[in-house]
Design a protein around this motif. Sequence first.
Motif, PDB file in Angstrom:
ATOM      1  N   THR A   1      -7.073  12.145  -4.922  1.00  0.00           N
ATOM      2  CA  THR A   1      -6.402  13.167  -4.115  1.00  0.00           C
ATOM      3  C   THR A   1      -4.931  12.841  -3.875  1.00  0.00           C
ATOM      4  OG1 THR A   1      -7.204  12.053  -2.108  1.00  0.00           O
ATOM      5  CG2 THR A   1      -8.502  13.913  -2.944  1.00  0.00           C
ATOM      6  N   SER A   2      -4.617  11.579  -3.596  1.00  0.00           N
ATOM      7  CA  SER A   2      -3.224  11.217  -3.313  1.00  0.00           C
ATOM      8  C   SER A   2      -2.344  11.347  -4.551  1.00  0.00           C
ATOM      9  CB  SER A   2      -3.138   9.799  -2.742  1.00  0.00           C
ATOM     10  OG  SER A   2      -3.653   8.857  -3.666  1.00  0.00           O
ATOM     11  N   ILE A   3      -2.846  10.885  -5.698  1.00  0.00           N
ATOM     12  CA  ILE A   3      -2.057  10.995  -6.926  1.00  0.00           C
ATOM     13  C   ILE A   3      -1.891  12.465  -7.322  1.00  0.00           C
ATOM     14  CG2 ILE A   3      -2.040  10.489  -9.398  1.00  0.00           C
ATOM     15  CD1 ILE A   3      -3.380   7.807  -8.728  1.00  0.00           C
ATOM     16  N   GLY A   4      -2.968  13.240  -7.191  1.00  0.00           N
ATOM     17  CA  GLY A   4      -2.875  14.664  -7.482  1.00  0.00           C
ATOM     18  C   GLY A   4      -1.853  15.354  -6.594  1.00  0.00           C
ATOM     19  N   PHE A   5      -1.836  14.988  -5.320  1.00  0.00           N
ATOM     20  CA  PHE A   5      -0.900  15.588  -4.379  1.00  0.00           C
ATOM     21  C   PHE A   5       0.540  15.275  -4.760  1.00  0.00           C
ATOM     22  CE2 PHE A   5       1.708  15.581  -0.560  1.00  0.00           C
ATOM     23  CZ  PHE A   5       1.374  16.786   0.034  1.00  0.00           C
ATOM     24  N   VAL A   6       0.831  14.027  -5.088  1.00  0.00           N
ATOM     25  CA  VAL A   6       2.200  13.638  -5.432  1.00  0.00           C
ATOM     26  C   VAL A   6       2.659  14.345  -6.707  1.00  0.00           C
ATOM     27  CG1 VAL A   6       3.693  11.729  -6.115  1.00  0.00           C
ATOM     28  CG2 VAL A   6       2.056  11.421  -4.265  1.00  0.00           C
ATOM     29  N   LEU A   7       1.778  14.453  -7.697  1.00  0.00           N
ATOM     30  CA  LEU A   7       2.135  15.171  -8.921  1.00  0.00           C
ATOM     31  C   LEU A   7       2.412  16.641  -8.626  1.00  0.00           C
ATOM     32  CD1 LEU A   7      -0.405  13.617 -11.473  1.00  0.00           C
ATOM     33  CD2 LEU A   7       2.050  13.154 -11.263  1.00  0.00           C
ATOM     34  N   GLY A   8       1.595  17.235  -7.757  1.00  0.00           N
ATOM     35  CA  GLY A   8       1.831  18.616  -7.370  1.00  0.00           C
ATOM     36  C   GLY A   8       3.133  18.762  -6.611  1.00  0.00           C
TER      37      GLY A   8
ATOM     38  N   ILE B   1       9.770   9.503  -4.202  1.00  0.00           N
ATOM     39  CA  ILE B   1       9.519   8.066  -4.147  1.00  0.00           C
ATOM     40  C   ILE B   1       8.778   7.635  -2.880  1.00  0.00           C
ATOM     41  CG2 ILE B   1      11.724   7.448  -3.069  1.00  0.00           C
ATOM     42  CD1 ILE B   1      11.781   5.031  -5.004  1.00  0.00           C
ATOM     43  N   SER B   2       9.087   8.267  -1.755  1.00  0.00           N
ATOM     44  CA  SER B   2       8.446   7.841  -0.503  1.00  0.00           C
ATOM     45  C   SER B   2       6.969   8.219  -0.477  1.00  0.00           C
ATOM     46  CB  SER B   2       9.156   8.459   0.701  1.00  0.00           C
ATOM     47  OG  SER B   2       9.001   9.861   0.694  1.00  0.00           O
ATOM     48  N   LEU B   3       6.589   9.261  -1.231  1.00  0.00           N
ATOM     49  CA  LEU B   3       5.181   9.641  -1.293  1.00  0.00           C
ATOM     50  C   LEU B   3       4.406   8.703  -2.208  1.00  0.00           C
ATOM     51  CD1 LEU B   3       6.698  12.296  -0.323  1.00  0.00           C
ATOM     52  CD2 LEU B   3       4.763  13.540  -1.287  1.00  0.00           C
ATOM     53  N   GLY B   4       5.099   8.175  -3.206  1.00  0.00           N
ATOM     54  CA  GLY B   4       4.430   7.254  -4.122  1.00  0.00           C
ATOM     55  C   GLY B   4       4.287   5.846  -3.561  1.00  0.00           C
ATOM     56  N   ALA B   5       5.182   5.458  -2.626  1.00  0.00           N
ATOM     57  CA  ALA B   5       5.155   4.094  -2.091  1.00  0.00           C
ATOM     58  C   ALA B   5       3.831   3.743  -1.403  1.00  0.00           C
ATOM     59  CB  ALA B   5       6.326   3.887  -1.134  1.00  0.00           C
ATOM     60  N   PRO B   6       3.267   4.601  -0.526  1.00  0.00           N
ATOM     61  CA  PRO B   6       1.981   4.263   0.091  1.00  0.00           C
ATOM     62  C   PRO B   6       0.854   4.129  -0.936  1.00  0.00           C
ATOM     63  CG  PRO B   6       3.043   6.051   1.289  1.00  0.00           C
ATOM     64  CD  PRO B   6       3.807   5.862   0.026  1.00  0.00           C
ATOM     65  N   ILE B   7       0.912   4.924  -1.997  1.00  0.00           N
ATOM     66  CA  ILE B   7      -0.121   4.846  -3.033  1.00  0.00           C
ATOM     67  C   ILE B   7      -0.045   3.499  -3.746  1.00  0.00           C
ATOM     68  CG2 ILE B   7      -0.972   5.868  -5.181  1.00  0.00           C
ATOM     69  CD1 ILE B   7       0.105   8.536  -4.244  1.00  0.00           C
ATOM     70  N   ILE B   8       1.171   3.076  -4.073  1.00  0.00           N
ATOM     71  CA  ILE B   8       1.341   1.776  -4.737  1.00  0.00           C
ATOM     72  C   ILE B   8       0.832   0.653  -3.839  1.00  0.00           C
ATOM     73  CG2 ILE B   8       3.043   0.124  -5.603  1.00  0.00           C
ATOM     74  CD1 ILE B   8       4.740   2.549  -6.452  1.00  0.00           C
ATOM     75  N   ALA B   9       1.164   0.738  -2.546  1.00  0.00           N
ATOM     76  CA  ALA B   9       0.696  -0.284  -1.598  1.00  0.00           C
ATOM     77  C   ALA B   9      -0.829  -0.301  -1.542  1.00  0.00           C
ATOM     78  CB  ALA B   9       1.273  -0.010  -0.210  1.00  0.00           C
TER      79      ALA B   9
ATOM     80  N   GLU C   1      -7.965  -1.678   0.949  1.00  0.00           N
ATOM     81  CA  GLU C   1      -8.261  -1.298   2.328  1.00  0.00           C
ATOM     82  C   GLU C   1      -7.522  -2.141   3.362  1.00  0.00           C
ATOM     83  OE1 GLU C   1     -12.446  -1.289   2.882  1.00  0.00           O
ATOM     84  OE2 GLU C   1     -12.823   0.277   1.387  1.00  0.00           O
ATOM     85  N   ARG C   2      -6.873  -3.197   2.931  1.00  0.00           N
ATOM     86  CA  ARG C   2      -6.131  -4.037   3.877  1.00  0.00           C
ATOM     87  C   ARG C   2      -4.923  -3.310   4.465  1.00  0.00           C
ATOM     88  NH1 ARG C   2      -5.094  -9.133   0.145  1.00  0.00           N
ATOM     89  NH2 ARG C   2      -5.103  -7.429  -1.391  1.00  0.00           N
ATOM     90  N   VAL C   3      -4.486  -2.226   3.819  1.00  0.00           N
ATOM     91  CA  VAL C   3      -3.327  -1.495   4.333  1.00  0.00           C
ATOM     92  C   VAL C   3      -3.735  -0.356   5.269  1.00  0.00           C
ATOM     93  CG1 VAL C   3      -1.976  -2.011   2.277  1.00  0.00           C
ATOM     94  CG2 VAL C   3      -3.263   0.135   2.388  1.00  0.00           C
ATOM     95  N   TYR C   4      -5.035  -0.200   5.523  1.00  0.00           N
ATOM     96  CA  TYR C   4      -5.501   0.925   6.348  1.00  0.00           C
ATOM     97  C   TYR C   4      -4.861   0.923   7.734  1.00  0.00           C
ATOM     98  CZ  TYR C   4      -9.063   2.802   3.195  1.00  0.00           C
ATOM     99  OH  TYR C   4      -9.704   3.413   2.162  1.00  0.00           O
TER     100      TYR C   4
END
Length: 222
Positions: A37-44, A168-176, A182-185
């Motif tokens: 869902t997150s990757i799909g959202f960023v591409l959209g 870029i800011s939308l992709g940063a949380p995905i990369i993290a 789950e440690r970044v939750y």
Amino acid sequence: MLTVIGETLPLAIAIAFSPFGVVAVVVMLLSSYPRATSIGFVLGWASGIAVVGVAGYLLAELVPEGVGGGSVIGPITLVVLGSVSIGFAARQWRGRPSADDEVELPGWMSRIDGLSALRSFALGAALAATKPKNIILAFGSGVAASTAGLVGAQAVVVLGIFLGVSSISLGAPIIAFLIAGERVYGSLESIRDWMIRHNSAMLGVILLFVGVVLVGNGLRAL
């Protein structure tokens, strides 16, 4: 070309700090299907920004040079867009919640958990292409590229850099999330809550900044 990149970078950065875009990605990363869902959202999101930017460029190109002061249309458009942005900034600032107000997620965010990758793509594209701030910024970047006389590969490079920086800011949380899992939750939840609370104030400051930049660029080009 480098001058246009310098003029449009602040606009791209302003889109990158779009509170609801980042919050939507964070909420998706906390959902049942975080990656898809997150990757799909960023591409959209990137696709929506691209459509608006290209539309601004093409519409500015359609104005014949020298007809009705065609060379002045682009700069005037930037000044108008900047003025509208400043007006939106004042509205957002006045509408910011007080410290005692209860702030909740918008209705569409509460339904993110059940989205498929395709629907999250469509949601990202719709949000990116319909938010007034994004329209002003992406459309303005396209107009700026056309006003500077960029064509072909140069226009593609400028709009491509704009698109990359604005996402870029939308992709940063995905990369993290992909790196740490789950440690970044805990951090993601803190970011979500803070950005929801200060959404209106952030938008107000960003829109004011954008308005000043657009008006300045337009006046310099006149």
